[in-house]
Write a protein that holds these residues in place. Sequence first.
Motif, PDB file in Angstrom:
ATOM      1  N   LYS A   2      16.273  16.419 -89.302  1.00  0.00           N
ATOM      2  CA  LYS A   2      16.704  17.007 -89.970  1.00  0.00           C
ATOM      3  C   LYS A   2      15.427  17.125 -90.852  1.00  0.00           C
ATOM      4  O   LYS A   2      14.430  16.348 -90.610  1.00  0.00           O
ATOM      5  CB  LYS A   2      17.829  16.477 -90.941  1.00  0.00           C
ATOM      6  CG  LYS A   2      18.766  16.342 -90.758  1.00  0.00           C
ATOM      7  CD  LYS A   2      19.591  15.113 -91.935  1.00  0.00           C
ATOM      8  CE  LYS A   2      21.487  15.431 -91.492  1.00  0.00           C
ATOM      9  NZ  LYS A   2      21.778  14.165 -92.062  1.00  0.00           N
ATOM     10  N   ASN A  20      12.658  24.409 -94.161  1.00  0.00           N
ATOM     11  CA  ASN A  20      13.558  23.471 -94.169  1.00  0.00           C
ATOM     12  C   ASN A  20      14.923  24.379 -94.085  1.00  0.00           C
ATOM     13  O   ASN A  20      15.444  24.195 -92.937  1.00  0.00           O
ATOM     14  CB  ASN A  20      13.712  23.613 -95.689  1.00  0.00           C
ATOM     15  CG  ASN A  20      13.806  22.314 -96.061  1.00  0.00           C
ATOM     16  OD1 ASN A  20      14.621  21.078 -95.822  1.00  0.00           O
ATOM     17  ND2 ASN A  20      13.016  21.633 -97.810  1.00  0.00           N
ATOM     18  N   CYS A  62      15.393  23.650 -90.216  1.00  0.00           N
ATOM     19  CA  CYS A  62      16.194  22.384 -89.621  1.00  0.00           C
ATOM     20  C   CYS A  62      17.096  21.990 -90.387  1.00  0.00           C
ATOM     21  O   CYS A  62      18.326  21.953 -89.205  1.00  0.00           O
ATOM     22  CB  CYS A  62      14.702  21.485 -90.372  1.00  0.00           C
ATOM     23  SG  CYS A  62      13.170  20.485 -90.301  1.00  0.00           S
ATOM     24  N   ASP A  63      17.564  23.236 -90.868  1.00  0.00           N
ATOM     25  CA  ASP A  63      18.543  23.422 -91.892  1.00  0.00           C
ATOM     26  C   ASP A  63      20.130  23.271 -90.243  1.00  0.00           C
ATOM     27  O   ASP A  63      20.664  23.378 -89.909  1.00  0.00           O
ATOM     28  CB  ASP A  63      19.030  23.597 -92.718  1.00  0.00           C
ATOM     29  CG  ASP A  63      18.524  22.718 -94.144  1.00  0.00           C
ATOM     30  OD1 ASP A  63      18.471  21.868 -93.530  1.00  0.00           O
ATOM     31  OD2 ASP A  63      18.516  23.303 -94.879  1.00  0.00           O
TER      32      ASP A  63
END
Length: 79
Positions: free
Chosen positions: A36, A20, A23-24
């Motif tokens: 995202k 996560n 991706c951010d």
Amino acid sequence: MRLDKYLKVSRLIKRRTVANEACDAGRVLINGKTAKASANVAVGDEITISFGNKEVKVEVLAVEETVRKEEAKELFKYI
């Protein structure tokens, strides 16, 4: 399947929270576009992950919810 979950299931990244964060931070691309964590992954997609100064490119061969450790390598191939 969500991108962050795919990265964890395929063991390209060990934990979903780390996937996560990657991706951010914009370090994960799907077919050349910044993705995202919630982006859908399909068979045939090309995923690029930047780890510091190293870049890993893989092609998605299969999408499965759960996979044993030994079979995780069969979900993708390095390009």
